[in-house]
Motif scaffolding. Sequence first.
Motif, PDB file in Angstrom:
ATOM      1  N   PHE A 264       0.827  -1.201   0.000  1.00 24.00           N
ATOM      2  CA  PHE A 264       0.000   0.000   0.000  1.00 24.00           C
ATOM      3  C   PHE A 264       0.863   1.254   0.000  1.00 24.00           C
ATOM      4  CE2 PHE A 264      -4.527  -1.216   1.481  1.00 24.00           C
ATOM      5  CZ  PHE A 264      -4.512  -2.347   0.678  1.00 24.00           C
TER       6      PHE A 264
ATOM      7  N   LEU B 229      -8.276  -3.257  -1.670  1.00 23.94           N
ATOM      8  CA  LEU B 229      -8.815  -3.591  -0.352  1.00 23.94           C
ATOM      9  C   LEU B 229      -9.754  -4.777  -0.492  1.00 23.94           C
ATOM     10  CD1 LEU B 229      -9.018  -2.860   2.660  1.00 23.94           C
ATOM     11  CD2 LEU B 229     -10.940  -1.366   2.078  1.00 23.94           C
TER      12      LEU B 229
ATOM     13  N   ASN C 261      -8.687  -4.129   8.419  1.00 29.40           N
ATOM     14  CA  ASN C 261      -7.926  -3.718   7.238  1.00 29.40           C
ATOM     15  C   ASN C 261      -8.358  -2.336   6.749  1.00 29.40           C
ATOM     16  OD1 ASN C 261      -6.505  -6.102   7.311  1.00 29.40           O
ATOM     17  ND2 ASN C 261      -7.662  -7.082   5.669  1.00 29.40           N
ATOM     18  N   ARG C 262      -9.614  -2.025   6.962  1.00 23.15           N
ATOM     19  CA  ARG C 262     -10.098  -0.701   6.568  1.00 23.15           C
ATOM     20  C   ARG C 262      -9.459   0.398   7.428  1.00 23.15           C
ATOM     21  NH1 ARG C 262     -14.313   1.177   3.538  1.00 23.15           N
ATOM     22  NH2 ARG C 262     -15.030   3.290   4.048  1.00 23.15           N
TER      23      ARG C 262
ATOM     24  N   THR D  48      -5.921   0.826   6.374  1.00 20.49           N
ATOM     25  CA  THR D  48      -5.863   1.579   5.116  1.00 20.49           C
ATOM     26  C   THR D  48      -6.002   3.074   5.373  1.00 20.49           C
ATOM     27  OG1 THR D  48      -6.758  -0.309   3.889  1.00 20.49           O
ATOM     28  CG2 THR D  48      -6.929   1.854   2.845  1.00 20.49           C
TER      29      THR D  48
ATOM     30  N   VAL E 248      -8.298   4.006  -3.190  1.00 20.10           N
ATOM     31  CA  VAL E 248      -8.623   2.643  -2.759  1.00 20.10           C
ATOM     32  C   VAL E 248      -9.526   1.974  -3.783  1.00 20.10           C
ATOM     33  CG1 VAL E 248      -9.669   1.227  -0.960  1.00 20.10           C
ATOM     34  CG2 VAL E 248      -8.406   3.314  -0.346  1.00 20.10           C
TER      35      VAL E 248
END
Length: 331
Positions: free
Chosen positions: A199, A211, A254-255, A258, A272
Amino acid sequence: MVPRRYPRRVRVLVTGGAGFIGSAFVRSLAAGVYPGLSGEVRVLDLLTYAGRRENLAGLDVELRVGDVRDPAAAARAVEGCEVVVHFAAESHVDRSIAGAADFVSTNVVGTQVMLQAALDGGVRKFVHVSTDEVYGSIESGSWSEEHVLEPNSPYSASKAGSDLLARSYFRTHGLDVSVTRCSNNYGSHQFPEKVIPLFVTNLLDGRKVPLYGDGLNVRDWLHVSDHCAGIAAVAERGRAGEVYNIGGGTELTNRALTEKLLDAVGADWSSVEPVADRLGHDRRYSVDWSKIRDELGYEPRVSFEAGLADTVAWYQESRAWWEPLKAGAAR
């Protein structure tokens, strides 16, 4: 607990020592960070795509290029060593889904070959480095070391197999083996296929980041230096035949991860790209690491905020390291 007594200067063999976590451990050994393991450092690494000579540049270590699956190479590597720390493994889940054969061969057969070489060579301590993924997925709470193994990917299944082989060499042969199971690592020198370096480097190049699914899969994040400190504690004072979980204490979806990475490089959600979820994607990992804390005094020292900032800064300043890797992967 009385520390294990090694000779004044220890010869430590680190398999996979040119990879991400292995090289971090080797750099700390070479710098004298772990006084109980001070001495000579030997690395056995096949230098596949994720093992890089550059990761050991400038270090006073002996690098032997060889395959852990080769009994002759393994026997030569352990000769004269008191301690073996076994990192060498195929470790990327997506690659294991695309093709499992290398994972079974390296992670299972390679571990058996190294265990046998250590037994035959009179090694005093063998630390087998594993992963929390062997436990499967957990909705709530955290796994203790006694939890049943329920791996869900070819990668984690191969690591579970290698864990059981390590246990068998203690139970059958009396080899002083300890197993460590860590949560998700991050830090410098990580090959840019894993989520944080992928990322960061994509965002630095103005590219989108993928994602998976709804982004709500949860992982516990552990700075690589804390992981290595836990491994060193196990190598010095860990009990034979025991498993030690090593956690970081920072669980994030994971969000949420991110979002932090976007903020770190000044990007927004337009960068994303949602993609189909990974096959067999484990929903949540969480390890109970009270055992290594209570027995060996382990505590994670690096806050996620500070560790992530340092990691992002390293990739920003190290294009010469990662750009050729990404170009090669693209080809």
